[in-house]
Scaffold this active site. Structure first.
Site, PDB file in Angstrom:
ATOM      1  N   LYS A  19       0.836  -1.210   0.000  1.00 17.45           N
ATOM      2  CA  LYS A  19       0.000   0.000   0.000  1.00 17.45           C
ATOM      3  C   LYS A  19       0.868   1.257   0.000  1.00 17.45           C
ATOM      4  CE  LYS A  19      -2.948   0.611   3.596  1.00 17.45           C
ATOM      5  NZ  LYS A  19      -2.743   1.930   4.235  1.00 17.45           N
ATOM      6  N   ARG A  24       2.919   6.012  -3.158  1.00 18.06           N
ATOM      7  CA  ARG A  24       4.056   6.864  -3.518  1.00 18.06           C
ATOM      8  C   ARG A  24       4.355   6.805  -5.016  1.00 18.06           C
ATOM      9  NH1 ARG A  24       4.133   5.633   1.690  1.00 18.06           N
ATOM     10  NH2 ARG A  24       5.366   6.827   3.192  1.00 18.06           N
ATOM     11  N   ARG A 119      -8.382  12.040  13.078  1.00 24.95           N
ATOM     12  CA  ARG A 119      -6.948  11.755  13.237  1.00 24.95           C
ATOM     13  C   ARG A 119      -6.121  13.053  13.225  1.00 24.95           C
ATOM     14  NH1 ARG A 119      -5.332   6.771   9.530  1.00 24.95           N
ATOM     15  NH2 ARG A 119      -3.508   6.877  10.888  1.00 24.95           N
ATOM     16  N   SER A 163       7.083   8.905  12.206  1.00 20.25           N
ATOM     17  CA  SER A 163       5.998   8.795  11.232  1.00 20.25           C
ATOM     18  C   SER A 163       6.512   9.022   9.814  1.00 20.25           C
ATOM     19  CB  SER A 163       4.904   9.831  11.537  1.00 20.25           C
ATOM     20  OG  SER A 163       4.048   9.943  10.429  1.00 20.25           O
ATOM     21  N   GLN A 165       4.639   9.166   7.319  1.00 24.72           N
ATOM     22  CA  GLN A 165       3.701  10.072   6.638  1.00 24.72           C
ATOM     23  C   GLN A 165       4.139  11.517   6.819  1.00 24.72           C
ATOM     24  OE1 GLN A 165      -0.131   8.935   8.207  1.00 24.72           O
ATOM     25  NE2 GLN A 165      -0.159   7.023   7.059  1.00 24.72           N
ATOM     26  N   ASP A 311       1.918  -1.605  11.944  1.00 22.01           N
ATOM     27  CA  ASP A 311       0.622  -2.037  11.402  1.00 22.01           C
ATOM     28  C   ASP A 311       0.345  -3.519  11.667  1.00 22.01           C
ATOM     29  OD1 ASP A 311       0.205   0.522  10.490  1.00 22.01           O
ATOM     30  OD2 ASP A 311       0.867   0.105   8.441  1.00 22.01           O
TER      31      ASP A 311
HETATM   32  C1  S3P Z   1       2.432   4.685   6.333  1.00 18.70           C
HETATM   33  C2  S3P Z   1       3.035   5.013   7.520  1.00 18.70           C
HETATM   34  C3  S3P Z   1       2.577   4.530   8.833  1.00 18.70           C
HETATM   35  C4  S3P Z   1       1.645   3.341   8.696  1.00 18.70           C
HETATM   36  C5  S3P Z   1       0.605   3.559   7.631  1.00 18.70           C
HETATM   37  C6  S3P Z   1       1.277   3.763   6.290  1.00 18.70           C
HETATM   38  C7  S3P Z   1       2.970   5.244   5.074  1.00 18.70           C
HETATM   39  O1  S3P Z   1       1.895   5.566   9.480  1.00 18.70           O
HETATM   40  O2  S3P Z   1       1.030   3.059   9.946  1.00 18.70           O
HETATM   41  O3  S3P Z   1      -0.256   2.440   7.552  1.00 18.70           O
HETATM   42  O4  S3P Z   1       2.644   4.725   3.992  1.00 18.70           O
HETATM   43  O5  S3P Z   1       3.735   6.206   5.165  1.00 18.70           O
HETATM   44  P1  S3P Z   1       2.676   6.727  10.285  1.00 18.70           P
HETATM   45  O6  S3P Z   1       3.511   7.469   9.317  1.00 18.70           O
HETATM   46  O7  S3P Z   1       1.618   7.581  10.881  1.00 18.70           O
HETATM   47  O8  S3P Z   1       3.491   6.008  11.319  1.00 18.70           O
END
Ligand code: S3P
Length: 429
Positions: A19, A24, A119, A163, A165, A311
């Site tokens: 995913k 990306r 969130r 994180s 993200q 996860d």
């Molecule tokens: C992800 C980063 C993780 C993960 C999410 C996917 C990503 O979250 O839990 O399912 O693709 O960058 P966080 O960046 O909040 O840790």
């Protein structure tokens, strides 16, 4: 569900594409001028929401069963979208998009479903505002996010949460102006943005936990073949480890060392697991075979390993219920802000089977003991990983479970039940 009970699981499965990598590849394809082919992508609710957002910015995207083709005019020709960028249930789409739009000096409003609205998004707007982004959140914390045009400047940023993200949003925001941004990670998180950006021609250097991005470089398309998602494979790895007589091979699975914490846990417990590495230049991958074994040891996870398996914690909790001793999970407070509060959801739902937990703010201890079959209905909290965790637990307990919402599985693994059935093969009468 009933046909999945009372029997072992055997065979090979190609789980859906990763995913994080699919999101990306579609985003970097949109930022590059020309055609990017994304092979074996994850086609699920979350990644298709990313596709729709990229189309609204001006990319022409064709989705077929085993391929996404992104045709883009390139970053400098993308336009402010006329309508809302809707990100559904996807935290990755929402947070990466904030950095991507701000970096393009465009104007947009971003919002998602009811769970996204709860969130925290301020973890992204804090660094983006330091970069001069004009960006507003509802109550300074939540979506809808409103982004206005602004010229960004480079920053040096010390991450306060592990994180990917947040890190990726800052990297994407740094790409299109002649600026330099330095990010210091407190704990190393998944590094797919860094690896892929380099392949697309971005100027990015990584020195352990320090990332330096020099913006202003034109990106060029690269074809991406997406490996199988280890976070989806995790459910079938645990299934094979705990159901007597099972032996399952998961093919072509992502083995990037920022994502492979579950492999370490399987080694810790003494699982019967073999891994065949497949050569790959961009992301490590391999075939993983897990067989049932008795007398597995408990596991203890905390600190640096947590971002590498964040996860997978719901399904690892099911595993821990069938190990010889108490397992512990600490330093995992990020679970509280996932699709739902996963510490609450995992412990609430598995307690219905009589499972015992000692709950902490940042994790829990699992105390295996006698389990029972409950009469109650189960809740997924609209969280795909909780729904799949409950299905694996029900199979182990030979329990024909009722879950209030299992459609949420489409968020990351639409063929989950089909793949489980395929592993029962001719055993289904
Ligand atoms: C992800 C980063 C993780 C993960 C999410 C996917 C990503 O979250 O839990 O399912 O693709 O960058 P966080 O960046 O909040 O840790």
């Amino acid at each position: 569900m009933r046909e999945l009970l009372n029997g072992s699981f055997q065979g090979e499965v190609t789980v859906p594409g990763d995913k994080s990598i699919t999101h990306r590849a579609v985003m970097l394809g949109t930022l590059s001028e020309g055609t990017t082919n994304v092979y074996q992508p994850l086609l699920s609710q979350d990644t298709l929401d990313t596709v729709k957002c990229m189309e609204k910015l001006g990319a022409d995207i064709n989705v077929s069963e085993d391929k996404i083709i992104v045709n883009s005019p390139g970053a400098e020709h993308l336009l402010s979208p006329k309508n809302l960028l809707y990100t559904g249930n996807s935290g990755t789409t929402t947070r990466l998009l904030m950095g991507l739009v701000a970096g393009l000096n465009l104007k947009a409003t971003i919002d998602g479903d009811e769970t996204i609205k709860k969130r925290p998004m301020d973890r992204v707007t804090v660094p983006l505002k330091m970069m001069n982004a004009k960006i507003n959140l509802f109550e300074n914390k939540f979506t809808p996010v409103e982004i206005l045009e602004s010229e960004l400047k480079g920053i040096e940023y010390h991450m306060t949460v592990a994180s990917a993200q947040v890190k990726s949003a800052i990297i994407l925001a740094s790409l299109h102006s002649k600026i330099t941004t330095v990010i210091h990670e407190n704990n190393k998180s998944r590094n797919h943005t860094e690896l892929m950006l380099k392949a697309f021609g971005g100027d990015i250097e990584v020195d352990d936990t320090t990332i330096t991005v020099n913006g202003g470089k034109k990106l060029t398309p690269v074809d991406v073949t997406v490996p199988g998602d280890i976070s989806s494979a995790a459910f079938l790895m645990v299934l094979a480890a705990i159901i007597p007589g099972s032996r399952v091979t998961l093919k072509n699975i992502l083995l990037n060392d920022t994502r492979d914490g579950i492999i370490d846990v399987f080694k810790q417990i003494g699982a019967d697991m073999t891994i065949d590495i497949i050569d790959d230049s961009l992301e490590a991958r391999g075939n993983i075979t897990v067989s049932y074994k008795t007398n597995l040891k408990p596991f203890h996870i905390s600190g640096d390993i947590i971002p590498k398996l964040i996860d997978e914690i719901p399904i690892l909790t099911v595993l821990s219920l069938f190990l010889d001793g108490n397992s512990t999970i600490k330093d995992a407070e990020e679970l509280r802000v996932k699709e739902t509060d996963r510490i609450m959801a995992v412990t609430n739902e598995l307690s219905k089977y009589g499972a015992n937990f000692k709950i902490y703010e940042d994790g829990f201890m699992v105390i295996p003991g006698n389990l029972k079959i409950p009469d109650e209905e189960f809740k997924s909290y609209h969280d795909h990983r909780i729904a799949m965790m409950l299905i694996i637990m029900a199979i182990k307990m030979n329990h024909d479970i009722k879950i209030d919402n299992i459609e949420c599985i489409n968020i990351s693994y639409p063929n989950f039940i089909k793949d489980l059935k395929s592993l029962r093969g001719e055993q289904i009468s």
